[in-house]
Design an enzyme around this catalytic site. Structure first.
Site, short mmCIF file in Angstrom:
data_model
loop_
_atom_site.label_atom_id
_atom_site.label_comp_id
_atom_site.label_asym_id
_atom_site.label_seq_id
_atom_site.Cartn_x
_atom_site.Cartn_y
_atom_site.Cartn_z
N SER A 10 0.82 -1.22 0.00
CA SER A 10 0.00 0.00 0.00
C SER A 10 0.85 1.27 0.00
O SER A 10 0.80 2.08 -0.93
CB SER A 10 -0.91 0.00 1.23
N LEU A 11 1.65 1.42 1.06
CA LEU A 11 2.40 2.67 1.20
C LEU A 11 3.53 2.76 0.15
O LEU A 11 3.77 3.83 -0.43
CB LEU A 11 2.98 2.73 2.61
N GLY A 12 4.20 1.64 -0.10
CA GLY A 12 5.30 1.63 -1.07
C GLY A 12 4.81 2.01 -2.46
O GLY A 12 5.46 2.79 -3.18
N LYS A 182 3.79 8.31 18.65
CA LYS A 182 2.85 7.55 17.79
C LYS A 182 2.62 6.16 18.37
O LYS A 182 1.51 5.65 18.36
CB LYS A 182 3.45 7.48 16.37
N ASN A 186 -0.96 4.64 19.43
CA ASN A 186 -1.38 3.33 18.90
C ASN A 186 -1.75 2.37 20.02
O ASN A 186 -2.74 1.65 19.94
CB ASN A 186 -0.23 2.71 18.10
N ASN A 190 -5.52 1.34 19.44
CA ASN A 190 -5.73 0.19 18.53
C ASN A 190 -6.13 -1.12 19.21
O ASN A 190 -7.10 -1.75 18.79
CB ASN A 190 -4.50 -0.02 17.65
N ASN A 200 -12.98 3.69 16.21
CA ASN A 200 -12.24 4.51 17.17
C ASN A 200 -13.18 5.32 18.07
O ASN A 200 -13.00 5.39 19.29
CB ASN A 200 -11.28 5.46 16.44
N SER A 250 -5.92 0.59 12.22
CA SER A 250 -5.19 -0.30 11.30
C SER A 250 -5.14 -1.72 11.88
O SER A 250 -5.27 -2.71 11.15
CB SER A 250 -3.78 0.23 11.05
N GLU A 262 0.94 -5.94 13.70
CA GLU A 262 2.29 -5.49 14.06
C GLU A 262 2.43 -5.39 15.58
O GLU A 262 3.21 -4.60 16.10
CB GLU A 262 2.60 -4.17 13.36
P1 NAP Z 1 1.44 -3.86 2.83
O1 NAP Z 1 0.35 -3.28 1.99
O2 NAP Z 1 1.25 -5.21 3.41
O3 NAP Z 1 2.76 -3.85 1.96
C1 NAP Z 1 3.95 -4.49 2.35
C2 NAP Z 1 4.61 -5.01 1.11
O4 NAP Z 1 5.90 -5.52 1.45
C3 NAP Z 1 3.84 -6.14 0.44
O5 NAP Z 1 3.70 -5.83 -0.93
C4 NAP Z 1 4.78 -7.35 0.63
O6 NAP Z 1 4.71 -8.23 -0.42
C5 NAP Z 1 6.13 -6.65 0.64
N1 NAP Z 1 7.19 -7.47 1.20
C6 NAP Z 1 7.26 -8.03 2.43
N2 NAP Z 1 8.41 -8.72 2.58
C7 NAP Z 1 9.08 -8.59 1.39
C8 NAP Z 1 10.31 -9.08 0.91
N3 NAP Z 1 11.09 -9.85 1.68
N4 NAP Z 1 10.67 -8.76 -0.34
C9 NAP Z 1 9.89 -8.00 -1.12
N5 NAP Z 1 8.69 -7.50 -0.73
C10 NAP Z 1 8.30 -7.79 0.53
O7 NAP Z 1 1.80 -2.90 4.04
P2 NAP Z 1 1.53 -1.32 4.18
O8 NAP Z 1 0.14 -1.11 4.60
O9 NAP Z 1 2.04 -0.59 2.99
O10 NAP Z 1 2.44 -1.00 5.45
C11 NAP Z 1 3.85 -0.91 5.41
C12 NAP Z 1 4.31 -0.22 6.68
O11 NAP Z 1 3.83 1.13 6.66
C13 NAP Z 1 3.72 -0.85 7.95
O12 NAP Z 1 4.65 -0.80 9.00
C14 NAP Z 1 2.53 0.04 8.27
O13 NAP Z 1 2.18 0.05 9.65
C15 NAP Z 1 3.07 1.40 7.83
N6 NAP Z 1 2.02 2.34 7.49
C16 NAP Z 1 1.06 2.01 6.58
C17 NAP Z 1 0.09 2.94 6.26
C18 NAP Z 1 -1.01 2.62 5.26
O14 NAP Z 1 -1.94 3.41 5.12
N7 NAP Z 1 -0.95 1.52 4.54
C19 NAP Z 1 0.10 4.21 6.86
C20 NAP Z 1 1.10 4.51 7.78
C21 NAP Z 1 2.07 3.57 8.09
P3 NAP Z 1 3.51 -9.28 -0.58
O15 NAP Z 1 2.33 -8.50 -1.01
O16 NAP Z 1 4.03 -10.19 -1.62
O17 NAP Z 1 3.36 -9.92 0.78
#
Ligand code: NAP
Length: 303
Positions: A10-12, A182, A186, A190, A200, A250, A262
């Site tokens: 998601s974030l990436g 933060k 949380n 949470n 919430n 979350s 987490e």
């Molecule tokens: P996510 O959607 O689950 O994305 C994580 C990604 O990392 C998935 O695509 C996963 O691949 C990949 N991944 C994991 N291990 C890997 C590896 N060894 N090699 C390559 N790719 C790998 O998580 P997210 O929601 O973006 O959250 C990421 C972090 O940001 C977390 O700590 C979260 O708490 C924080 N965060 C998120 C948000 C939000 O709105 N999403 C906001 C603030 C903070 P697969 O899909 O193949 O498993």
């Protein structure tokens, strides 16, 4: 110099799309050749913003590729961070910089220990994004990202790339204080949304429990040398609850979707830190235990 994004979730994906459309060189690093083939078949990442979707053909490679990496954005979950970094550590150039977007605390140290001599910059973000399909991300909530370096207060030159990409951010000379604050927010909000199965805003029904937790969390922050992060914590917790009343936290969303939480980097980290600092926090400890039991009951990892 290209950004590499490891963790195209998601974030990436949200970050990669914004960098790409601002013409900042960026590429994704995917798990393996199979994921790369699936990505290529889709033709890129799709970003959905205000109901409008746009495909971005961002270049990608996979973990086994050998090209050097100078600037890495790590956007996997906290529990995957160390393993993901270990897989690219030998590709990181000597002066490489790694921006860490994991929530909670603990994963940043795990990563830094694997990368001696490389600059690791933790970040704390209030942006919101989720995946509504493979290689599709919905930008769900405008927010802000604070970035810092606990070892060096000099801002990196690449903050300009973020400016150009319209990624709202601030260089934070005291990022650890932000991360601790933060974490405390949380921990206060949470777990209870999970245990009481509520949004919430519905936490107003558990006023006393939350106030007691805030008291213990403030003690924890002070005991861990983060007294500033403890200032007005209780008011801030209630402000966040009110401002996000209609949202599901979350952690709630993770449990509801059957995803690993987490917990170890939030409540688990807080309880371990309390033990190290020899601060007695019975409510927080009991909450951690109840949450672990709840996760057991749902067949989810308790760590
Ligand atoms: P996510 O959607 O689950 O994305 C994580 C990604 O990392 C998935 O695509 C996963 O691949 C990949 N991944 C994991 N291990 C890997 C590896 N060894 N090699 C390559 N790719 C790998 O998580 P997210 O929601 O973006 O959250 C990421 C972090 O940001 C977390 O700590 C979260 O708490 C924080 N965060 C998120 C948000 C939000 O709105 N999403 C906001 C603030 C903070 P697969 O899909 O193949 O498993």
């Amino acid at each position: 110099m290209s950004w590499h994004v490891l963790g195209a979730g998601s974030l990436g994906s949200l970050w990669a799309c914004r960098l790409f459309r601002a013409d900042v060189p960026v590429q994704l690093v995917l798990r393996d050749p199979q994921r790369l083939a699936a990505y290529r078949q889709k033709g890129g990442l799709t970003l959905v913003e205000q109901g409008h979707s746009q495909l971005y053909p961002i270049p990608a490679s996979h973990l086994q590729d050998s090209a050097p990496i100078e600037r890495l954005l790590l956007t996997c979950k906290a529990y995957d961070a160390a393993e993901a970094i270990a897989a690219v550590a030998d590709r990181l150039a000597p002066g490489a910089e790694v921006l860490l977007l994991q929530n909670g605390l603990g994963s940043q140290d795990e990563v830094a220990q694997l990368l001696p001599g490389r600059r690791c910059l933790p970040a704390s973000s209030t942006e919101g994004a989720f995946r509504d399909g493979d290689w599709r991300v919905v930008f769900a909530g405008q927010g802000h990202t604070w970035i810092g370096d606990p070892l060096d207060a000099t801002p990196p030159g690449w903050l300009n790339d973020l400016q150009r990409s319209q990624i709202p951010h601030t260089w934070s000379p005291d990022i650890l204080s932000r991360l601790w604050r933060k974490l405390a927010l949380n921990c206060a909000i949470n777990p209870l949304t999970v245990l009481h199965d509520c949004r919430n805003g519905e936490l107003v029904r558990y006023h006393e429990q939350i106030d007691a937790l805030c008291g213990e969390l403030a003690q924890l922050l002070s005991g861990c040398g983060q007294a500033e992060a403890a200032t007005d914590l209780q008011q801030d917790v209630w402000r966040v609850i009110e401002a996000t009343a209609a949202n599901y936290s979350s952690m709630y969303q993770d449990v509801a979707a059957g995803r690993r939480t987490e917990i170890s980097y939030l409540l688990g980290y807080a309880c371990a830190a309390a033990e190290r600092a020899e601060v007695q926090l019975p409510q927080l400890k009991a909450l951690h235990l109840r949450l672990q039991e709840h996760l057991d009951g749902h067949g989810l990892p308790r760590y």
